[in-house]
Design a protein around this motif. Structure first.
Motif, PDB file in Angstrom:
ATOM      1  N   ARG A 197      23.461  53.691  -5.947  1.00 54.98           N
ATOM      2  CA  ARG A 197      24.620  54.581  -5.970  1.00 54.98           C
ATOM      3  C   ARG A 197      24.161  56.027  -5.990  1.00 54.98           C
ATOM      4  N   ASN A 198      25.091  56.893  -5.642  1.00 58.01           N
ATOM      5  CA  ASN A 198      24.833  58.325  -5.738  1.00 58.01           C
ATOM      6  C   ASN A 198      24.971  58.748  -7.201  1.00 58.01           C
ATOM      7  N   PHE A 202      30.191  61.706  -8.714  1.00 55.02           N
ATOM      8  CA  PHE A 202      31.056  61.425  -7.559  1.00 55.02           C
ATOM      9  C   PHE A 202      32.008  60.265  -7.852  1.00 55.02           C
ATOM     10  N   TYR A 203      31.484  59.222  -8.493  1.00 51.50           N
ATOM     11  CA  TYR A 203      32.304  58.038  -8.772  1.00 51.50           C
ATOM     12  C   TYR A 203      33.291  58.312  -9.902  1.00 51.50           C
ATOM     13  N   VAL A 227      29.479  58.391  -1.258  1.00 53.28           N
ATOM     14  CA  VAL A 227      29.373  57.332  -2.266  1.00 53.28           C
ATOM     15  C   VAL A 227      28.848  56.025  -1.684  1.00 53.28           C
ATOM     16  N   ASP A 236      33.608  53.868 -14.696  1.00 52.37           N
ATOM     17  CA  ASP A 236      33.518  55.252 -14.227  1.00 52.37           C
ATOM     18  C   ASP A 236      34.695  56.071 -14.741  1.00 52.37           C
ATOM     19  N   ILE A 268      31.798  66.042  -1.662  1.00 50.68           N
ATOM     20  CA  ILE A 268      32.328  64.797  -1.080  1.00 50.68           C
ATOM     21  C   ILE A 268      32.979  65.073   0.266  1.00 50.68           C
TER      22      ILE A 268
END
Length: 359
Positions: A197-198, A202-203, A227, A236, A268
């Motif tokens: 995952r990044n 972001f999530y 993502v 998250d 994003i």
């Protein structure tokens, strides 16, 4: 100090036959008996037990205070005490290098060293070092949100290095400090390995509807390149609330928090911008540049110009060269990495600044 039966060999220099197999065997035998620390001379080898061990309380600290490393069982407290004694007795700067694989427990080891220094300090300075330590622990959720990511070996892997400088007075008591970060894995922003995952930020932002997703047209159900194939989870969403609570507890102004999450949204959106060839240069073929520019806090025209061209110095003159679609895409990726890297660096600096302000 109550003596405990020896398990395996506590210092690898004492092994009769030092081979890779014997090395691993000794580590394994000690690990099975919760002996997670072993010396190689003055080097301490640590194995993460992935469980809580009752070996860090005040009574354990007392066993290592003022003792030589060979007198006591291997422990991170022994390393901390040796460093502090060199500082106090010889007046020499001392450095502890903590290195290891992802998930090996480097961050926890640094906390234990801080804990020992705090306990081995006069009361007035102990309050200061305790305060700094507590702020660092409180700020850990923020640094993890923006600097950690899930890898194939660790669901919460630190993707950056950290250097912590503690300043001492002539008596060896801490009177200040500084934290700096380095080598953030910013390539992860635009390129993910399969199954990884990044950065968590972001999530967390995409995990639920909030003022930022509404403002910039983001939805948790959409697939964004940043993502990858992973989707935001309920965890998250919980951590998003934890991060915002930590921002508030550390004294971040709401306007600053708004800017932070807006930049995350901008990165994003930058990941969704595509280009195509057009007459006289390169045109944006997909993605919302206007929303991206608003999130990043820049003028839309300036962003389009920066992505679609570059300025060259030729013979004392400035010449504008239009980008090809490929060059524009490289510029977009570089901007996304740079924006996130500078955001993270600023957050670390701000955490340090607020740590010094807290009473």
């Amino acid at each position: 100090m109550t003596s405990q039966p020896e398990v395996g060999v506590s210092d690898f220099v004492l092994l009769d036959n030092l081979t890779t197999d014997k090395f691993i065997e000794n580590l394994h035998v000690r690990f099975q008996h919760n002996k997670i620390y072993t010396y190689i001379g003055e080097v301490l080898v640590s194995v993460n037990p992935y469980k809580n061990l009752d070996i860090y309380a005040a009574q354990h600290m007392a066993q290592y205070r003022g003792r030589e490393m060979f007198e006591v069982a291997p422990h991170v407290y022994a390393v901390a005490d040796a460093c502090q004694r060199v500082l106090r007795q010889q007046g020499r700067d001392t450095c502890v290098l903590i290195s290891g694989e992802s998930g090996s427990g480097k961050t926890e080891a640094s906390k234990f060293i801080m804990k020992y220094i705090a306990a081995n300090t006069t009361q007035v300075h102990r309050e200061y070092i305790d305060r700094v330590k507590n702020v660092l622990i409180q700020s850990n959720s923020i640094l993890e949100t923006f600097g950690n990511a899930k890898t194939n070996r660790n669901d919460n892997s630190s993707r950056f290095g950290k250097y912590m400088d503690i300043n001492f007075d002539y008596k060896g008591d801490p009177v200040g400090g500084h934290i700096s970060n380095y080598l953030l894995e910013k390539s992860r922003v635009v390129a993910l390995q399969p199954g990884e995952r990044n950065f968590h930020a972001f999530y967390q932002l995409l995990s639920s509807k909030n003022s930022y997703t509404n403002k910039y047209g983001l939805t948790c159900n959409s697939r964004y390149k940043i993502v990858g194939s992973e989707r935001p989870t309920a965890q998250d969403s919980k951590l998003y609330s934890v991060t915002n609570s930590a921002f508030s507890a550390l004294g971040f102004a709401q306007s600053v928090v708004d800017d932070i999450w807006s930049i995350v949204a901008g990165v994003i959106l930058l990941g969704e911008v595509t280009f195509s060839a057009a007459e006289g240069g390169t045109a944006v073929a997909g993605g919302s540049v206007s929303a991206c520019a608003a999130a990043l806090g820049v003028a839309e025209g300036a962003l389009r110009s920066a992505l679609g061209s570059r300025v060259l110095a030729a013979g004392g003159d400035l010449v504008t060269k239009q980008h090809s679609p490929l060059d524009a895409d490289y510029t977009r990726l570089a901007l996304a990495k740079a924006a996130y890297d500078r955001l993270f660096t600023w957050i670390v600096q701000q955490v340090h600044y607020l740590a010094l302000k807290l009473k």
